[in-house]
Design a protein around this motif. Structure first.
Motif, PDB file in Angstrom:
ATOM      1  N   ASP A 272       0.942  -1.170   0.056  1.00  0.00           N
ATOM      2  CA  ASP A 272      -0.015  -0.099   0.171  1.00  0.00           C
ATOM      3  C   ASP A 272       0.865   1.397  -0.106  1.00  0.00           C
ATOM      4  OD1 ASP A 272      -2.187   1.420  -0.066  1.00  0.00           O
ATOM      5  OD2 ASP A 272      -2.866   0.997   2.062  1.00  0.00           O
ATOM      6  N   ASN A 274       1.931   4.627   1.604  1.00  0.00           N
ATOM      7  CA  ASN A 274       1.937   5.710   2.572  1.00  0.00           C
ATOM      8  C   ASN A 274       1.051   6.975   2.283  1.00  0.00           C
ATOM      9  OD1 ASN A 274       2.250   7.423   4.883  1.00  0.00           O
ATOM     10  ND2 ASN A 274       3.982   6.393   5.468  1.00  0.00           N
ATOM     11  N   TRP A 281       4.871   0.927   0.537  1.00  0.00           N
ATOM     12  CA  TRP A 281       5.239   0.240   1.841  1.00  0.00           C
ATOM     13  C   TRP A 281       4.518  -1.407   1.660  1.00  0.00           C
ATOM     14  CZ3 TRP A 281       6.774   1.603   6.961  1.00  0.00           C
ATOM     15  CH2 TRP A 281       7.325   2.831   7.099  1.00  0.00           C
ATOM     16  N   ASN A 301       9.011   0.694   4.198  1.00  0.00           N
ATOM     17  CA  ASN A 301       8.795   1.146   2.945  1.00  0.00           C
ATOM     18  C   ASN A 301       9.816   0.531   1.901  1.00  0.00           C
ATOM     19  OD1 ASN A 301      11.453   2.016   3.974  1.00  0.00           O
ATOM     20  ND2 ASN A 301      11.223   4.185   3.431  1.00  0.00           N
ATOM     21  N   ARG A 352      -3.135  -2.400   4.911  1.00  0.00           N
ATOM     22  CA  ARG A 352      -3.912  -1.213   4.480  1.00  0.00           C
ATOM     23  C   ARG A 352      -3.511   0.006   5.408  1.00  0.00           C
ATOM     24  NH1 ARG A 352      -4.941  -0.660  -0.436  1.00  0.00           N
ATOM     25  NH2 ARG A 352      -3.952  -2.443  -0.958  1.00  0.00           N
ATOM     26  N   PHE A 353      -3.275   1.127   4.992  1.00  0.00           N
ATOM     27  CA  PHE A 353      -3.110   2.229   5.305  1.00  0.00           C
ATOM     28  C   PHE A 353      -4.448   2.842   5.676  1.00  0.00           C
ATOM     29  CE2 PHE A 353       1.310   2.249   4.024  1.00  0.00           C
ATOM     30  CZ  PHE A 353       1.938   2.769   5.337  1.00  0.00           C
ATOM     31  N   ASN A 366      -4.085   7.282  11.771  1.00  0.00           N
ATOM     32  CA  ASN A 366      -2.886   7.500  11.368  1.00  0.00           C
ATOM     33  C   ASN A 366      -1.971   6.074  11.513  1.00  0.00           C
ATOM     34  OD1 ASN A 366      -0.867   8.363   9.906  1.00  0.00           O
ATOM     35  ND2 ASN A 366      -0.160   9.934  11.503  1.00  0.00           N
ATOM     36  N   GLY A 367      -1.855   5.154  10.506  1.00  0.00           N
ATOM     37  CA  GLY A 367      -1.284   4.160  10.740  1.00  0.00           C
ATOM     38  C   GLY A 367      -1.525   3.319   9.768  1.00  0.00           C
ATOM     39  N   ALA A 368      -1.114   2.014  10.128  1.00  0.00           N
ATOM     40  CA  ALA A 368      -1.501   0.787   9.050  1.00  0.00           C
ATOM     41  C   ALA A 368      -1.939  -0.392   9.890  1.00  0.00           C
ATOM     42  CB  ALA A 368      -0.017   0.364   8.440  1.00  0.00           C
ATOM     43  N   PHE A 391       1.494   5.497  12.934  1.00  0.00           N
ATOM     44  CA  PHE A 391       2.489   6.442  12.387  1.00  0.00           C
ATOM     45  C   PHE A 391       2.474   7.753  12.816  1.00  0.00           C
ATOM     46  CE2 PHE A 391       2.905   2.826   9.732  1.00  0.00           C
ATOM     47  CZ  PHE A 391       3.824   3.011   8.672  1.00  0.00           C
TER      48      PHE A 391
END
Length: 486
Positions: A272, A274, A281, A301, A352-353, A366-368, A391
């Motif tokens: 996905d 970022n 990433w 990444n 998935r972000f 905010n993150g994955a 994140f």
């Protein structure tokens, strides 16, 4: 009883005792007393390797979910069955109209190998509930009224598919990755069947221990990224068998030309972009048979040209002495260190972000999100969950993973199911495929406001240098944007 018969009977008993002792030793394996948390985060503990001639076997046998039973959602979240009765559902793709495509798939028939190794692998797959033949179907699920349950189901395609996994869509084109090729189909959202012959865009190395071939479109839609896992653990069948594998490929859709974008990734799976940085990433399954605490699977990444060291090196500087192929010169100097460890043997697959429109609460914005499919070669078992990695405002992972969906692994060592892939539905919920149970779960925070999305990180580029300066002078000449969060 004659003397000869007595000797034969004694010898047979001794053979059976020895066989039982060897079997018990093999089943015991190499348990670990370290917690999973030791191999998670930005700075995981990397213990001394404990090479194994025979892998530690710790498979959690799947038993399915009882009627009305469900995984345990984190506080503030609820979970329901979006769809059930599917045949080994693995990957998912949500279309712009809200329809969800699911790949009913499994490894190709030739993917187990032959000889003793192939026989043992088949036994392990059977115990893990992964020995079913691949259905080779794309199923379309439709939640027309938006209540979080797919009330309509269609067989979208059941031809021209061979262990399909990668799915992507744009501009009335559906991209599908079989284990050995990337295909494209003409397809408009709203259709309930996928007719016509596909166009082959790219051949891929087929089969192998890691057969999933996953797809991700670039944000501008001009490139298609293809993840291809290795054929083996550490190239034990010869490095020549790994040509084109353990890599992410970039396919230019206009020209049809492909190039290797990054390599040294043993088994990259979910990909996905970022939303903060625009970087690609991925999550990667690292090598086995170095003990229960090595090597951590990871989230990282993927800059263009990146090399992550497989099979010779892990975590940038740690050489794997078991590898017979000569190591490329200076590899440890340019191999990249992964950004974030997800735990040894957790088998991270889906990624998935968090994105604009998600309704999963303020703490998950905010993150994955990551689906950890679960270990088969660690005692005690780990993974079997969905977690969230937070994140920071600059687009970097931090802290420890937050549990989102647990309860797949039972106290008796068996498993109700195995979380595999992630997508978002039209209502802002998180969809989780459960391949051994044949269920798609949906997780949402009732009453939550929609995620406004992550603010992109914008910084000025360093100015071109017109003369040689010292490093300190070059750094001093760079003035970050005061609004970039630094």
């Amino acid at each position: 009883m004659t003397s000869a018969f007595r000797k034969i009977a004694i010898a047979l008993v001794l053979v059976l005792l020895v066989a039982a002792a060897v079997g018990a030793w093999l089943l015991q394996g190499n348990p670990t007393d370290r917690p999973l948390a030791a191999t998670v985060g930005k700075d995981p503990q990397l213990v001394d390797p404990e090479p194994e001639k025979f892998p530690t076997i710790g498979i959690a046998a799947p038993v399915g979910w009882a009627n009305g039973a469900a995984p345990v959602a984190a506080g503030g979240l609820v979970v329901n069955r979006f769809a059930q009765g599917l045949d080994h559902p693995r990957t998912m793709l949500t279309l712009p109209n809200g329809d969800v495509i699911v790949a009913e798939t499994n490894r190709p028939g030739s993917g187990d190998g032959g000889g003793i190794t192939g026989f043992v692998m088949k036994l392990l797959f059977r115990k893990a509930g992964a020995d079913t033949p691949s259905a080779n179907k794309l199923i379309l699920l439709r939640d027309a009224n938006g209540d979080g349950v797919a009330e309509q189901r269609f067989v979208l395609r059941a031809q021209s598919l061979d262990s399909p996994s990668g799915l992507a869509w744009q501009k009335d084109t559906l991209y599908v990755a079989n284990h050995n090729a990337v295909l494209s189909f003409a397809f408009t959202p709203g259709q309930t069947s996928l007719a016509g012959n596909p166009r082959k865009l790219m051949d891929l190395p087929g089969g192998g221990n890691h057969w999933m071939r996953n797809l991700e479109l670039s944000p501008d839609g001009t490139k298609l990224y293809v993840a291809v896992g290795s054929a083996s653990n550490i190239a034990e069948n010869g490095i020549e068998q790994e040509a084109g594998r353990a890599a992410i490929w970039e396919l230019d859709l206009a020209s049809g030309k492909a190039r290797q974008f990054a390599n040294g990734l043993r088994n990259p799976n979910g990909m996905d972009f970022n939303p903060a940085t625009g970087e690609l990433w991925t999550v990667v399954n690292e090598r086995d048979m170095l003990g229960g605490d090595l090597v951590p699977d990871y989230l990282t990444n993927v800059p263009i040209g990146a090399q992550y060291g497989w099979p010779w090196v892990y975590w940038k500087t740690n050489e794997d002495d078991r590898v017979k192929a000569p190591m490329p010169q200076f590899l440890t100097e340019y191999a990249r260190k992964p950004e974030y460890a997800l735990g040894a043997h957790v088998a991270a697959l889906g990624l998935r972000f968090a994105a604009a429109g998600n309704k999963l609460g303020d703490n998950l914005r905010n993150g994955a999100f990551i689906a950890r499919h679960g270990s088969w070669n660690r005692k005690p078992a780990v993974g079997y969950d969905v977690v969230f990695v937070t994140f920071d405002p600059n687009g970097n992972p931090r802290g420890s993973p937050t549990p989102v969906l647990t309860g797949f692994l039972r106290p008796d060592g068996k498993t109700n199911g195995r979380p595999t892939w992630l997508a978002f539905d039209r209502t802002g919920g998180l969809l989780v495929s459960d391949d051994t149970a044949g269920i798609i779960w949906r997780v949402i925070a009732p009453g939550s406001a929609a995620n406004p999305g992550v603010k992109p990180v914008v910084t000025e580029s360093m100015p071109p240098q017109r003369q040689l300066n010292s490093e300190a002078e070059a750094i001093a000449s760079f003035r970050p944007n005061p609004d970039d969060g630094q």
